[in-house]
Design a protein around this motif. Structure first.
Motif, mmCIF file in Angstrom:
data_model
loop_
_atom_site.group_PDB
_atom_site.id
_atom_site.type_symbol
_atom_site.label_atom_id
_atom_site.label_comp_id
_atom_site.label_asym_id
_atom_site.label_seq_id
_atom_site.Cartn_x
_atom_site.Cartn_y
_atom_site.Cartn_z
ATOM 1 N N LYS A 270 0.833 -1.194 0.000
ATOM 2 C CA LYS A 270 0.000 0.000 0.000
ATOM 3 C C LYS A 270 0.875 1.254 0.000
ATOM 4 O O LYS A 270 1.935 1.278 0.636
ATOM 5 N N PHE A 271 0.410 2.294 -0.688
ATOM 6 C CA PHE A 271 1.163 3.548 -0.688
ATOM 7 C C PHE A 271 0.228 4.727 -0.898
ATOM 8 O O PHE A 271 -0.880 4.604 -1.425
ATOM 9 N N ASN A 272 0.707 5.884 -0.463
ATOM 10 C CA ASN A 272 -0.022 7.140 -0.635
ATOM 11 C C ASN A 272 0.915 8.166 -1.255
ATOM 12 O O ASN A 272 2.117 8.177 -0.981
ATOM 13 N N LEU A 273 0.366 9.028 -2.085
ATOM 14 C CA LEU A 273 1.158 10.007 -2.825
ATOM 15 C C LEU A 273 0.687 11.412 -2.499
ATOM 16 O O LEU A 273 -0.497 11.714 -2.577
ATOM 17 N N GLU A 274 1.618 12.275 -2.101
ATOM 18 C CA GLU A 274 1.329 13.693 -1.869
ATOM 19 C C GLU A 274 2.225 14.541 -2.777
ATOM 20 O O GLU A 274 3.358 14.157 -3.057
ATOM 21 N N THR A 275 1.736 15.679 -3.206
ATOM 22 C CA THR A 275 2.528 16.607 -4.006
ATOM 23 C C THR A 275 2.706 17.907 -3.228
ATOM 24 O O THR A 275 1.743 18.454 -2.706
ATOM 25 N N VAL A 276 3.946 18.372 -3.164
ATOM 26 C CA VAL A 276 4.269 19.596 -2.439
ATOM 27 C C VAL A 276 4.863 20.601 -3.416
ATOM 28 O O VAL A 276 5.771 20.269 -4.186
ATOM 29 N N ALA A 277 4.355 21.831 -3.390
ATOM 30 C CA ALA A 277 4.922 22.922 -4.175
ATOM 31 C C ALA A 277 5.707 23.827 -3.239
ATOM 32 O O ALA A 277 5.270 24.095 -2.115
ATOM 33 N N TYR A 278 6.853 24.301 -3.676
ATOM 34 C CA TYR A 278 7.641 25.204 -2.837
ATOM 35 C C TYR A 278 8.040 26.431 -3.623
ATOM 36 O O TYR A 278 8.370 26.379 -4.807
ATOM 37 N N ALA A 279 7.966 27.572 -2.967
ATOM 38 C CA ALA A 279 8.238 28.860 -3.610
ATOM 39 C C ALA A 279 9.639 29.342 -3.264
ATOM 40 O O ALA A 279 10.271 28.847 -2.307
ATOM 41 N N PRO A 280 10.160 30.285 -4.012
ATOM 42 C CA PRO A 280 11.480 30.866 -3.670
ATOM 43 C C PRO A 280 11.466 31.473 -2.280
ATOM 44 O O PRO A 280 10.445 32.036 -1.839
ATOM 45 N N ALA A 281 12.564 31.347 -1.580
ATOM 46 C CA ALA A 281 12.666 31.930 -0.241
ATOM 47 C C ALA A 281 12.612 33.449 -0.330
ATOM 48 O O ALA A 281 13.133 34.059 -1.282
ATOM 49 N N LEU A 282 11.994 34.072 0.655
ATOM 50 C CA LEU A 282 11.883 35.526 0.669
ATOM 51 C C LEU A 282 13.184 36.161 1.140
ATOM 52 O O LEU A 282 13.897 35.590 1.937
#
Length: 282
Positions: A270-282
């Motif tokens: 069994k597995f689960n998939l998540e997607t993470v978006a990351y923005a440029p550091a301020l």
């Protein structure tokens, strides 16, 4: 007299200057050629170093395994720093997997530049060799900086099988990927509950040896405990069953996309998939 004394001392002054430079740079940091494979001792065999870090945090087979999956970090140094900052904010991550192309031209300086950013991760990171990592003498560089081109490890009851699939870089000679080695790794299920295969070039890509596509797919589906197949190279995320055999093939975002996946694995397959978006550091 002064000129004579200076001539006598000049060779020793040059040697002294070189020794001084060596001391300032810890010797291993001097670069005499862009194609060199020499790296400081602390930055050699990073795969082994990271596996030692990983196994120092033992995980029970019944626990959920949670890791980050991304690929192709070549040249994306700012994005790598932002990626590290994002991953370090995530909870309960065991390690990071990078699906190849650490460098663009197979240069030691490129691999070291990326490592200098990734070493700031709170968790270990592991890699496979990409086709760009094999440019020039990049294969030798990768083996020096990271380690073996084909290797496997078991963590939390999950066996990770990591291999070189960059067939074009070997002239499509029918030897890469090494199907014999892969088959033995998949068949060896001692002390494991599930398996995951990781490579750079997926078998659906034109850079994969065309004569080995179907044998490779057959070898992969021979495993009864395979959870999924992971690769990079195409610079975007995909998730499907290209061989219509119930085997899930996933490809990774590259660093430039500023996205990555978190994969959680538990139970038998069994597995689960998540997607993470990351923005440029301020």
């Amino acid at each position: 007299m002064r000129r004579l004394l200076r001539r006598l001392l000049e060779p020793w002054m040059q040697v002294s200057g070189l020794l001084g430079m060596c001391a300032l740079s810890s010797c291993g940091l001097l670069e005499f050629s862009p194609n060199q494979t020499l790296v400081p001792a602390a930055e050699r065999q990073l795969t082994t170093q990271n596996l030692i870090r990983l196994t120092s945090r033992p995980k029970q087979e019944s626990d959920t395994l949670r890791f980050v999956f991304i690929g192709d970090c070549q040249r994306f140094y700012d994005e790598a720093e932002d990626f590290v900052a994002s991953v370090n904010q995530q909870r309960k991550i065991d390690f990071v997997i990078i699906a190849g192309d650490i460098s663009d031209f197979g240069l030691v300086r490129e691999m070291r530049w990326i490592h200098h950013r990734l070493r700031k991760l709170n968790v270990p990171y592991l890699t496979v060799i990409g086709n760009h990592d094999e440019v020039g003498n990049g294969r030798a560089v990768y083996e020096s900086v990271f380690g073996p081109l084909n290797y496997s490890f078991v963590y939390g009851g999950t066996k990770f099988i990591c291999l070189d699939t960059n067939g074009r870089e070997y002239g499509f000679q029918g030897q890469v990927p090494d199907l014999g080695w892969l088959g033995k790794q998949l068949a060896d299920t001692a002390n494991t509950r599930r398996s995951i295969v990781l490579c750079h070039v997926p078998p659906t890509d034109e850079d994969f040896d065309p004569n080995l596509v179907q044998p490779y797919a057959r070898t992969i589906r021979s495993s009864r405990q395979l959870v999924f197949h992971l690769s990079g190279h195409i610079h975007r995320f995909t998730n499907g069953q290209p061989f219509h055999d119930s085997v899930q093939y996933l490809t990774a975002y590259n660093f430039r996309k500023r996205h990555y996946n978190i994969l959680s694995v538990w139970g038998r397959r069994k597995f689960n998939l998540e997607t993470v978006a990351y923005a440029p550091a301020l």
